[in-house]
Design a protein around this motif. Sequence first.
Motif, mmCIF file in Angstrom:
data_model
loop_
_atom_site.group_PDB
_atom_site.id
_atom_site.type_symbol
_atom_site.label_atom_id
_atom_site.label_comp_id
_atom_site.label_asym_id
_atom_site.label_seq_id
_atom_site.Cartn_x
_atom_site.Cartn_y
_atom_site.Cartn_z
ATOM 1 N N GLY A 202 -29.072 19.453 -60.407
ATOM 2 C CA GLY A 202 -27.751 19.946 -60.069
ATOM 3 C C GLY A 202 -26.621 19.191 -60.749
ATOM 4 O O GLY A 202 -26.789 18.584 -61.816
ATOM 5 N N SER A 203 -25.473 19.180 -60.081
ATOM 6 C CA SER A 203 -24.288 18.501 -60.595
ATOM 7 C C SER A 203 -24.480 16.988 -60.504
ATOM 8 O O SER A 203 -25.447 16.491 -59.913
ATOM 9 C CB SER A 203 -23.063 18.904 -59.772
ATOM 10 O OG SER A 203 -23.187 18.422 -58.441
ATOM 11 N N LEU A 204 -23.533 16.251 -61.054
ATOM 12 C CA LEU A 204 -23.609 14.796 -61.008
ATOM 13 C C LEU A 204 -23.651 14.308 -59.566
ATOM 14 O O LEU A 204 -24.408 13.388 -59.229
ATOM 15 C CB LEU A 204 -22.415 14.186 -61.751
ATOM 16 C CG LEU A 204 -22.345 12.647 -61.783
ATOM 17 C CD1 LEU A 204 -23.590 12.064 -62.445
ATOM 18 C CD2 LEU A 204 -21.083 12.196 -62.515
ATOM 19 N N GLU A 205 -22.820 14.907 -58.680
ATOM 20 C CA GLU A 205 -22.811 14.492 -57.287
ATOM 21 C C GLU A 205 -24.128 14.822 -56.599
ATOM 22 O O GLU A 205 -24.610 14.060 -55.745
ATOM 23 C CB GLU A 205 -21.648 15.157 -56.548
ATOM 24 C CG GLU A 205 -20.272 14.625 -56.951
ATOM 25 C CD GLU A 205 -20.191 13.110 -56.804
ATOM 26 O OE1 GLU A 205 -20.533 12.598 -55.719
ATOM 27 O OE2 GLU A 205 -19.802 12.442 -57.778
ATOM 28 N N GLU A 206 -24.747 15.954 -56.963
ATOM 29 C CA GLU A 206 -26.044 16.311 -56.385
ATOM 30 C C GLU A 206 -27.147 15.389 -56.902
ATOM 31 O O GLU A 206 -28.083 15.049 -56.168
ATOM 32 C CB GLU A 206 -26.371 17.771 -56.696
ATOM 33 C CG GLU A 206 -25.487 18.761 -55.939
ATOM 34 C CD GLU A 206 -25.680 20.195 -56.411
ATOM 35 O OE1 GLU A 206 -25.547 21.115 -55.583
ATOM 36 O OE2 GLU A 206 -25.968 20.396 -57.618
ATOM 37 N N ILE A 207 -27.036 14.975 -58.149
ATOM 38 C CA ILE A 207 -27.998 14.005 -58.699
ATOM 39 C C ILE A 207 -27.859 12.670 -57.982
ATOM 40 O O ILE A 207 -28.856 12.027 -57.630
ATOM 41 C CB ILE A 207 -27.778 13.840 -60.216
ATOM 42 C CG1 ILE A 207 -28.205 15.119 -60.954
ATOM 43 C CG2 ILE A 207 -28.525 12.624 -60.760
ATOM 44 C CD1 ILE A 207 -27.864 15.129 -62.422
ATOM 45 N N ARG A 208 -26.610 12.249 -57.737
ATOM 46 C CA ARG A 208 -26.398 11.000 -57.008
ATOM 47 C C ARG A 208 -26.951 11.095 -55.588
ATOM 48 O O ARG A 208 -27.526 10.134 -55.066
ATOM 49 C CB ARG A 208 -24.916 10.651 -56.986
ATOM 50 C CG ARG A 208 -24.409 10.123 -58.329
ATOM 51 C CD ARG A 208 -22.913 9.944 -58.367
ATOM 52 N NE ARG A 208 -22.507 9.277 -59.612
ATOM 53 C CZ ARG A 208 -21.275 9.304 -60.115
ATOM 54 N NH1 ARG A 208 -20.312 9.954 -59.458
ATOM 55 N NH2 ARG A 208 -20.999 8.669 -61.238
ATOM 56 N N ALA A 209 -26.791 12.236 -54.953
ATOM 57 C CA ALA A 209 -27.353 12.436 -53.619
ATOM 58 C C ALA A 209 -28.877 12.373 -53.674
ATOM 59 O O ALA A 209 -29.523 11.840 -52.759
ATOM 60 C CB ALA A 209 -26.889 13.769 -53.046
ATOM 61 N N TYR A 210 -29.444 12.894 -54.749
ATOM 62 C CA TYR A 210 -30.900 12.844 -54.934
ATOM 63 C C TYR A 210 -31.370 11.397 -55.087
ATOM 64 O O TYR A 210 -32.375 10.979 -54.491
ATOM 65 C CB TYR A 210 -31.281 13.667 -56.163
ATOM 66 C CG TYR A 210 -32.773 13.743 -56.428
ATOM 67 C CD1 TYR A 210 -33.549 14.717 -55.809
ATOM 68 C CD2 TYR A 210 -33.391 12.842 -57.291
ATOM 69 C CE1 TYR A 210 -34.925 14.797 -56.053
ATOM 70 C CE2 TYR A 210 -34.751 12.898 -57.535
ATOM 71 C CZ TYR A 210 -35.510 13.879 -56.905
ATOM 72 O OH TYR A 210 -36.860 13.950 -57.146
ATOM 73 N N LEU A 211 -30.646 10.615 -55.864
ATOM 74 C CA LEU A 211 -30.999 9.210 -56.060
ATOM 75 C C LEU A 211 -30.857 8.415 -54.771
ATOM 76 O O LEU A 211 -31.669 7.521 -54.480
ATOM 77 C CB LEU A 211 -30.132 8.597 -57.165
ATOM 78 C CG LEU A 211 -30.318 9.202 -58.565
ATOM 79 C CD1 LEU A 211 -29.332 8.576 -59.543
ATOM 80 C CD2 LEU A 211 -31.747 9.012 -59.054
ATOM 81 N N ASP A 212 -29.821 8.738 -53.985
ATOM 82 C CA ASP A 212 -29.653 8.078 -52.689
ATOM 83 C C ASP A 212 -30.825 8.403 -51.764
ATOM 84 O O ASP A 212 -31.293 7.544 -51.006
ATOM 85 C CB ASP A 212 -28.348 8.522 -52.028
ATOM 86 C CG ASP A 212 -27.124 7.918 -52.701
ATOM 87 O OD1 ASP A 212 -27.283 6.944 -53.469
ATOM 88 O OD2 ASP A 212 -26.010 8.417 -52.462
ATOM 89 N N LYS A 213 -31.295 9.635 -51.832
ATOM 90 C CA LYS A 213 -32.432 10.050 -51.012
ATOM 91 C C LYS A 213 -33.702 9.294 -51.410
ATOM 92 O O LYS A 213 -34.509 8.911 -50.549
ATOM 93 C CB LYS A 213 -32.635 11.558 -51.144
ATOM 94 C CG LYS A 213 -33.776 12.116 -50.300
ATOM 95 C CD LYS A 213 -33.536 11.944 -48.811
ATOM 96 C CE LYS A 213 -34.635 12.627 -48.004
ATOM 97 N NZ LYS A 213 -34.523 12.317 -46.550
ATOM 98 N N ASP A 214 -33.864 9.037 -52.687
ATOM 99 C CA ASP A 214 -35.019 8.256 -53.150
ATOM 100 C C ASP A 214 -34.992 6.844 -52.574
ATOM 101 O O ASP A 214 -36.022 6.296 -52.191
ATOM 102 C CB ASP A 214 -35.040 8.185 -54.677
ATOM 103 C CG ASP A 214 -35.562 9.466 -55.309
ATOM 104 O OD1 ASP A 214 -36.127 10.303 -54.572
ATOM 105 O OD2 ASP A 214 -35.403 9.624 -56.532
ATOM 106 N N VAL A 215 -33.795 6.261 -52.504
ATOM 107 C CA VAL A 215 -33.667 4.926 -51.912
ATOM 108 C C VAL A 215 -33.996 4.991 -50.423
ATOM 109 O O VAL A 215 -34.729 4.145 -49.898
ATOM 110 C CB VAL A 215 -32.249 4.365 -52.137
ATOM 111 C CG1 VAL A 215 -32.045 3.087 -51.341
ATOM 112 C CG2 VAL A 215 -32.006 4.116 -53.620
ATOM 113 N N GLU A 216 -33.453 6.017 -49.749
ATOM 114 C CA GLU A 216 -33.697 6.183 -48.321
ATOM 115 C C GLU A 216 -35.180 6.348 -48.029
ATOM 116 O O GLU A 216 -35.690 5.826 -47.028
ATOM 117 C CB GLU A 216 -32.918 7.406 -47.822
ATOM 118 C CG GLU A 216 -33.056 7.665 -46.332
ATOM 119 C CD GLU A 216 -32.302 8.925 -45.902
ATOM 120 O OE1 GLU A 216 -32.727 9.556 -44.920
ATOM 121 O OE2 GLU A 216 -31.297 9.265 -46.568
#
Length: 718
Positions: A202-216
């Motif tokens: 997705g967008s940059l913000e959606e990619i960042r949300a994806y990366l945050d989910k990986d950390v979680e």
Amino acid sequence: MKNIYTFFLLVLCSQAISVFAQNGTQKIQVTDLTRIKQVVSVAASPDGNKALYTLRTIEPNAENKLEYDYRNHFYLVDLQANATPRALTRGAESVSSPVFSPDGKTIAFVRGVKGKSQVFILPLDGGEAWQLTDVSYGAGNPRFSPDGRKILFSVSLNLSTLLNDTILNPGKGIPTWSLEKPGFPKNEFLNRDKKIKPNPDGSLEEIRAYLDKDVEDRKAKVFTRLNFQGEAAVEPEIQFNHLFVTEVKEGAKASPVTKGFWSYGQGKWSTDGQRIWAVTGKDRTQHPDREQESTIVSMNLQGGEEKTILAESGKSFSGFSLSPDGNTLAAIMSTPNLLSFSQLVIANANGSNLQIVPFDRTPGGANWSADGKYIYLTAPSNGGSPVYRIDAKTRVVERLSDFDTGINAFDLTGSKVVYSKTDVLSPSELYYADLSMKNPVQLSRHNEAWLKDKKLSLPEKRVYTNSKGQKVEYWIMKPTFMEAGKKYPLVLQLHGGPTAMWGPGEFSMWHELQYFCSQGYGVVYPNQRGSGGYGKDFQFSNYRDWGPGPQEDALAACADAAKAPWVDTAKQVITGGSYAGYLTAWIIAHDHRFKAAFAQRGVYDLTTFMGEGNAWRLVPNYFGLPWEDEKTTEIDAESPYSYVDKIRTPFLIKHGENDLRTGVIQSQMMFRSLKYLEKDVEYVLMPGGTHELSRSGNVRQRIDRMLRIYEFFERYIR
């Protein structure tokens, strides 16, 4: 070797026990480790008639006969001769942090509930303990208010939790100091819209949300902090400590005293119960990992009206204690980010008239006498841990107990000092004495039954004058069952730190030293230059000199011990852990008298230590930084790894797999290099082991460690 002279200090606490030590017929066995009982905390009742103490034991695991569990339980004893301590708690669940209520009728303590620590209240006139706190983060360090109606306690939580906590972060704010995430100087990433769905395409913000989910989901760990290593695991997130107050009644709701993105610790009540005192960081505009200076503050019970009591540029304050009348403050002052030597300071309760007590030892806390005339404390000194008394007005320091024992914990009544003591004849027992530490009375006998038939080796103290003119103390222990005309191997035992210090009253080494003597070894252990307990100049004398100078002192002690007619000079071995693992490796790279060597949890390369251990500040503090001029820092020249090709002593290297204080890769690099060079080397990695393995780690691994030292040495000397 200069000016070697000897004198004998056979530490005898009573004639009866001395006879046991001399005439016993049984060896100290390696499994006797599991029989040692240790008094780990002491508290006197407010009326001075009773003492409460915590006893740590090692018990067989109910499900696996090869494993053991540590247990902590409370005992209560009347302060009179021949009184028998009474167990207050028992069972598989350990307890900790006991404190008396002001009226002496109850105690508050900490016990685990569903994996979290909580505060409990135990009536001393009978009845079951009941749970006071039910905090999702856990609760610890309880302290009764002066009127006994409230309890102050602490909680710990990480950044992610704090960001979403409506009590400790009611405005859902973010830190004002930078989390140092590149590209986000004002922590903008914390303000992301939480409703954005993770999308790797997705967008940059959606990619960042994806990366945050990986950390979680623990698929990645992201680090931006300086102090990212704990003791057993890396810690991407900062932990915060906050203080709460609750009424002492069932169902009471705790309220926070402190809030926000900074930690408060060592919480205590003012003498009138109207304010809370604590230690916190001095500059709250800095990332907490970078702020090494601390200050003492006070505040009201809601956390408001915060006042700075003690703060000074380049200094840290901690370990504070208010006089009984509340007018005078004693505290420990140190200098962070440099070679630091802690000092006791005394000031008015508002912080004015700060004075440094002229005491050339490192003080351990401060305990006021009931009349407010004296401050009592312990301080490592000359191989022991004596109790000292300081006149609050004149600042005159008086040593009350000897150098041959270790006072591990103590408390005061109006007329007595109640204390736990280690000496060469017993690992730990409870005593009381008068306020001058005279006329001691033994209150507990937890180790007497299993020790009475054991034969012990008693240390002989000696002193060496080194090339700098310093007096270096060391102790020699003969093989326990020595026979006339026979010769025995000698083990050089080195301490770590490098500012640690050993002596006859050192609890952590009591069993190990006696075990090796019972196995037919002589032992010599020195307090080489850089050791604590001998004053500031001696402690700092290994600045940019971790190797050659301490080697001189250690080998001088060993050479003197080896002159004894019972020593087989062809059968000398060496061992040490942490900094002493470093020193062991250094010595065998520069001296070849030893038949075998065993280094434990050591540091071998100072450059890589900057990234591999959470004790990395030792490098800039003692040497400088690896990218600075080697001619000045001598970091490579002072690293044992630089001389790995010179090692020809058979070498056993051990490290805990989860030891992040010194870094497990340090040991693996040393092992691999020696293996590549086809040297006699063996490597032992302890699964789950941390830097504290030999002191408080898995008991089976502690036994394994001692047996491996013995077995490896036996390969080369028998």
